[in-house]
Design a protein around this motif. Sequence first.
Motif, PDB file in Angstrom:
ATOM      1  N   ALA A   1       0.835  -1.205   0.000  1.00 11.88           N
ATOM      2  CA  ALA A   1       0.000   0.000   0.000  1.00 11.88           C
ATOM      3  C   ALA A   1       0.869   1.254   0.000  1.00 11.88           C
ATOM      4  CB  ALA A   1      -0.921  -0.010   1.211  1.00 11.88           C
ATOM      5  N   ALA A   2       1.946   1.259   0.809  1.00  7.48           N
ATOM      6  CA  ALA A   2       2.838   2.414   0.846  1.00  7.48           C
ATOM      7  C   ALA A   2       3.558   2.590  -0.490  1.00  7.48           C
ATOM      8  CB  ALA A   2       3.863   2.240   1.973  1.00  7.48           C
ATOM      9  N   PHE A   3       3.934   1.488  -1.102  1.00  6.10           N
ATOM     10  CA  PHE A   3       4.602   1.556  -2.409  1.00  6.10           C
ATOM     11  C   PHE A   3       3.669   2.135  -3.469  1.00  6.10           C
ATOM     12  CE2 PHE A   3       5.392  -0.448  -6.544  1.00  6.10           C
ATOM     13  CZ  PHE A   3       6.674   0.007  -6.801  1.00  6.10           C
ATOM     14  N   LEU A   4       2.423   1.675  -3.489  1.00  6.96           N
ATOM     15  CA  LEU A   4       1.462   2.189  -4.465  1.00  6.96           C
ATOM     16  C   LEU A   4       1.185   3.675  -4.227  1.00  6.96           C
ATOM     17  CD1 LEU A   4      -1.062  -0.806  -4.595  1.00  6.96           C
ATOM     18  CD2 LEU A   4       0.684  -0.195  -6.277  1.00  6.96           C
ATOM     19  N   ARG A   5       1.087   4.074  -2.966  1.00  7.93           N
ATOM     20  CA  ARG A   5       0.872   5.489  -2.645  1.00  7.93           C
ATOM     21  C   ARG A   5       2.040   6.335  -3.127  1.00  7.93           C
ATOM     22  NH1 ARG A   5       2.474   8.892   1.427  1.00  7.93           N
ATOM     23  NH2 ARG A   5       1.015  10.556   2.007  1.00  7.93           N
ATOM     24  N   ARG A   6       3.266   5.872  -2.875  1.00 12.01           N
ATOM     25  CA  ARG A   6       4.438   6.611  -3.323  1.00 12.01           C
ATOM     26  C   ARG A   6       4.511   6.684  -4.837  1.00 12.01           C
ATOM     27  NH1 ARG A   6       7.453  10.791  -2.190  1.00 12.01           N
ATOM     28  NH2 ARG A   6       9.554  10.627  -3.074  1.00 12.01           N
ATOM     29  N   SER A   7       4.185   5.592  -5.516  1.00 14.14           N
ATOM     30  CA  SER A   7       4.203   5.577  -6.981  1.00 14.14           C
ATOM     31  C   SER A   7       3.184   6.551  -7.548  1.00 14.14           C
ATOM     32  CB  SER A   7       3.916   4.162  -7.495  1.00 14.14           C
ATOM     33  OG  SER A   7       4.903   3.251  -7.052  1.00 14.14           O
ATOM     34  N   ARG A   8       2.007   6.607  -6.920  1.00 15.79           N
ATOM     35  CA  ARG A   8       0.974   7.542  -7.371  1.00 15.79           C
ATOM     36  C   ARG A   8       1.422   8.993  -7.172  1.00 15.79           C
ATOM     37  NH1 ARG A   8      -2.703   5.431  -4.792  1.00 15.79           N
ATOM     38  NH2 ARG A   8      -2.843   6.814  -2.984  1.00 15.79           N
TER      39      ARG A   8
END
Length: 281
Positions: free
Chosen positions: A261-268
């Motif tokens: 979830a943190a990775f997807l948030r950072r990518s976004r």
Amino acid sequence: MNETLLLPFQFPFMLNAFWIAAMVAVPTALLSCFLVLKGWALMGDAVSHAVLPGIVLAYVLGLPLILGAFAAGMVTALATGFLAQNSRVKQDTVMGVVFSGMFGLGIVIYVSIHTNVHLDHILFGNILGVGAEDLWTAGGISLLVSAALLLKWKDLMLQAFDPAQARASGLAVGLLHYGLLTLLSLTIVATLSATGLILAVGLLIAPGAIAFLLTRQFAHMLAIAVAVCLGAMLGGVYLSFFLDSAPAPTIILILSVLFIAAFLRRSRQIRRATSDVAAGE
């Protein structure tokens, strides 16, 4: 509904599990931040696997298992540091050789003796079977490690980012290096009852990795890692009661989901910033 939700808190073994989960969450989270910054993910894995022969030998000799685990962890950490600094072989290669060799030695010793101690409890933990002695041991180690990390976090941060600058500033770089390895060995000993050897590396890496994706300030990173690890530890123990699953793997799965979830948030966020820059041009 309320009675069902509060059901786990009515059993003494669950209360002990919650207590030890809360105790080990703080030092593992703090330490994970430094391991992530230094690129020592494999070091945590190496030490966590390499304590096995120390545990088995301590059992054979009738010594406290914690003493054997700490001794083996320190031997591994110091040997890895010495070999990496005094050979052409890279540190990750040295760690791979040392920890696999120590783990293999532990398995050989274990299968060669007759014992009623089940290997699963050593490898995967037995958080639902912890007693007062385990709580006191984990609590004492957690307090010691947490205090040391919080008192020296600025020195350790400088040593992790720029060892040359730390040395020029008059810091005892060698002492900080081996002191961090000592704290790592102690922390793994504290997590033996909670997650065991194999899953301990998840607690030592995931909280710091999640926090690293969410912030760029190290002080905030420490706080976020502690909050994430504490929530995952307590949540994993709680959910395992209703899912009828082992607490330790449940905790690691929660941390894995939070990392994704943190990775997807950072990518976004990166994509949005890139789009804004492109639109401005």
